[in-house]
Scaffold this motif. Structure first.
Motif, PDB file in Angstrom:
ATOM      1  N   CYS A  76      32.643  -0.324  31.543  1.00  0.00           N
ATOM      2  CA  CYS A  76      33.545  -1.399  31.972  1.00  0.00           C
ATOM      3  C   CYS A  76      32.788  -2.683  32.274  1.00  0.00           C
ATOM      4  N   PHE A  77      32.149  -3.265  31.280  1.00  0.00           N
ATOM      5  CA  PHE A  77      31.580  -4.592  31.465  1.00  0.00           C
ATOM      6  C   PHE A  77      32.712  -5.562  31.797  1.00  0.00           C
ATOM      7  N   GLY A  78      32.438  -6.550  32.629  1.00  0.00           N
ATOM      8  CA  GLY A  78      33.478  -7.468  33.060  1.00  0.00           C
ATOM      9  C   GLY A  78      34.285  -6.836  34.177  1.00  0.00           C
ATOM     10  N   GLY A  79      35.580  -6.622  33.959  1.00  0.00           N
ATOM     11  CA  GLY A  79      36.440  -5.998  34.954  1.00  0.00           C
ATOM     12  C   GLY A  79      36.590  -4.509  34.698  1.00  0.00           C
ATOM     13  N   THR A  80      37.683  -3.943  35.175  1.00  0.00           N
ATOM     14  CA  THR A  80      37.911  -2.504  35.044  1.00  0.00           C
ATOM     15  C   THR A  80      38.483  -2.119  33.691  1.00  0.00           C
ATOM     16  N   GLY A  81      39.013  -3.093  32.948  1.00  0.00           N
ATOM     17  CA  GLY A  81      39.682  -2.792  31.690  1.00  0.00           C
ATOM     18  C   GLY A  81      41.142  -2.440  31.856  1.00  0.00           C
ATOM     19  N   LEU A  82      41.643  -2.432  33.100  1.00  0.00           N
ATOM     20  CA  LEU A  82      43.045  -2.083  33.351  1.00  0.00           C
ATOM     21  C   LEU A  82      43.967  -3.286  33.216  1.00  0.00           C
TER      22      LEU A  82
END
Length: 411
Positions: free
Chosen positions: A162-168
Motif C-alpha cells: 500500500c504505497f501512498g494510502g491504504t488503497g481503500l
C-alpha cells in the motif's frame, strides 16, 4: 465552491510519511479531569536543539536511522480506557516490485468496538526499529470493512502492499485525511486535551500502514499500537487532519550532474518503477498547487480554503535531504502569520506542535514551504555509494517529501 472542493479532493494521493503527524496530537498528557475547551493538543515535548553548523546538523541522530523505544503510556483520564491492537503475525518486508529499498505494508486490525467511541490518543509501538521507518494509523469506516478484508485476503502473508494510502479510497482527501495517528522518529504517545477526539463508529477497523526501510537489510517485524478511548456519548469536538503537500524539484549539483538519473524524466520513471501507480504524486501535485515544475532547492504550495476551519496543531515531514520547512497562514497579507518554522530540519524531531487556536474563513490561504539540499548526501550514511539524482516526491527513505499537517476542527 463544490468544484474547488472536488479539485482538492482528487488532486493527489499522498503518503504520510511521516508524519508525521502525524495525527497531530500533542505529546504531553493531562492526568485528570474531564473538562472541555482549550487547545486540542497538549504541550509538546521540548524539541532537541538543532546543530549550530551544517556539519553538526547533518550528523544528528535524525539522519542515523535509529529509533528509540516508546515510553510507557501516560495515565488514563476519567472514563478513558486503553486497548492494544497488534499485527496478527510477524511480517518480513521486501521490495514488492523487485526494485528499491522500501516496502509499505497495510495490516487490518480490529479494536472490537461494540459501540461508538472517541479516540483521544494513540501510542504506536514499532516492533523492529531496524526496519520500521514510520507508522500511520488509518480509520476504516464500517462500510469499508468488506473491501479491506478482500484486499487483505488477496495477497499472501500478513497485510497488503500500500504505497501512498491504504488503497481503500480512490483518492486521499487532503482536506480530511483518514489518518488517526502516527509514529515517526521523535514521536511519543499522542494525547489530545479533554473535549476533543476523533469519532470512531461501532464496527470501525484500523489499518496500520508500516513503512519498512530496507537499507540495512530485511528483518521480521510485529508492530502494535495502543488506542486511548472515551465513551462515544460524550459531546466532544471532532478533530480532523488536513494535509499540505508541496512539490519537490531538487536538481543535481553541477559537479555531479552527469549521472543518468540527473534527468527529471528518468528520475521520475525510476520512482514509478519502484512504487507503481502511487509513484505519480510528483506530477499530481501540480494539479493541487498549480504551475509547472521549476527546479530549485525551495518549493512551496498555497492552498485556498473552501470552508471555515480552526487550526489547533501543526506538524511537518521531510526526509533526509530536508533542510527547513515553514507553514504560514494568509501569506503576503497584513494578516500573515507563521504557525510552524523549523529552520534546521531534524528527522528525529517530527512530533506535532500545539498552537493557540486560529480560525480561518473560506478563501483565506495556508502555505507550506520546504528547502532541500543535495550536499547532505556527502554527510549521511544512507547515501553512501549513491550518485546524485534529480529528486522528486517519492515514497522511499532516500526520496523526498514536503508535507505540512494541520490538526483542525470545523466550526
Amino acid at each position: 465552491m463544490s468544484a474547488l472542493r472536488s479539485r482538492l479532493r482528487a488532486a493527489v494521493a499522498v503518503t504520510a510519511a511521516a508524519v508525521l503527524l502525524a495525527g497531530c496530537g500533542g505529546s504531553g498528557g493531562s492526568e485528570g479531569g474531564d473538562g472541555t475547551g482549550g487547545s486540542a493538543t497538549q504541550p509538546a515535548a521540548t524539541p532537541a536543539t538543532p546543530g549550530s553548523t551544517a556539519e553538526e546538523a547533518a550528523a544528528g541522530a535524525g539522519h542515523a536511522g535509529h529509533y528509540s523505544v516508546p515510553r510507557k503510556g501516560k495515565p488514563l483520564r476519567r472514563g478513558e480506557t486503553r486497548t492494544t491492537i497488534a499485527m496478527p503475525g510477524s511480517y518480513t518486508p521486501s521490495a514488492p516490485y523487485g526494485a528499491g529499498t522500501d516496502d509499505y505494508r497495510c495490516f487490518l486490525l480490529d479494536p472490537e468496538l461494540d459501540e461508538p467511541a472517541w479516540l483521544t490518543g494513540t501510542h504506536v509501538l514499532p516492533g523492529n526499529p531496524d526496519v520500521v521507518h514510520h507508522v500511520i494509523l488509518f480509520r476504516v469506516r464500517p462500510d469499508q470493512v468488506e473491501a479491506a478484508e478482500a484486499k487483505d485476503a488477496a495477497e499472501d502473508g500478513e497485510g497488503w502492499t500500500c504505497f501512498g494510502g491504504t488503497g481503500l479510497d480512490p483518492f486521499q482527501d487532503v482536506n480530511d485525511a483518514s489518518w488517526i495517528g502516527a509514529w515517526a522518529p521523535g514521536g511519543e504517545e499522542s494525547v489530545v486535551k479533554p473535549g476533543f477526539g476523533t469519532r470512531l463508529e461501532k464496527g470501525t477497523r484500523i489499518v496500520m500502514q508500516v513503512h519498512y526501510n530496507l537499507l540495512a537489510g530485511p528483518g521480521p517485524d510485529t508492530s502494535a499500537a495502543q488506542l486511548r478511548l472515551a465513551p462515544g456519548r460524550r459531546d466532544y469536538q471532532a478533530l480532523h487532519t488536513m494535509l499540505l503537500p508541496a512539490p519537490v524539484e531538487l536538481p543535481c549539483r553541477r559537479a555531479h550532474d552527469d549521472g543518468p538519473l540527473c534527468d527529471r524524466d528518468a528520475s521520475l520513471a525510476d520512482v514509478k518503477q519502484r512504487f507503481g501507480s502511487e509513484g505519480n504524486t510528483a506530477d499530481a501535485l501540480y494539479v493541487l498547487c498549480g504551475g509547472t515544475p521549476k527546479p530549485g532547492n525551495t518549493q512551496s504550495c498555497v492552498r485556498n480554503l473552501a470552508e471555515p476551519i480552526v487550526i489547533h496543531g501543526v506538524a511537518a515531514h521531510m526526509h533526509l535531504l530536508g533542510r527547513s520547512i515553514r507553514i504560514e497562514v494568509n501569506p503576503g497579507t497584513p494578516r500573515a502569520r507563521t504557525i510552524l518554522d523549523i529552520p534546521v530540519w531534524d528527522f528525529d524531531d517530527q512530533g506535532s506542535r500545539p498552537i493557540e487556536p486560529i480560525r480561518l474563513e473560506p478563501f483565506e490561504q495556508v502555505k507550506v514551504t520546504c528547502r532541500h539540499v543535495q550536499w547532505l548526501r556527502d554527510k549521511l550514511p544512507a547515501f553512501e555509494g549513491q550518485p546524485d539524482r534529480y529528486v522528486v516526491w517519492g515514497e522511499g527513505t532516500t526520496d523526498e517529501m514536503c508535507l505540512g499537517m494541520l490538526q483542525i476542527t470545523r466550526p
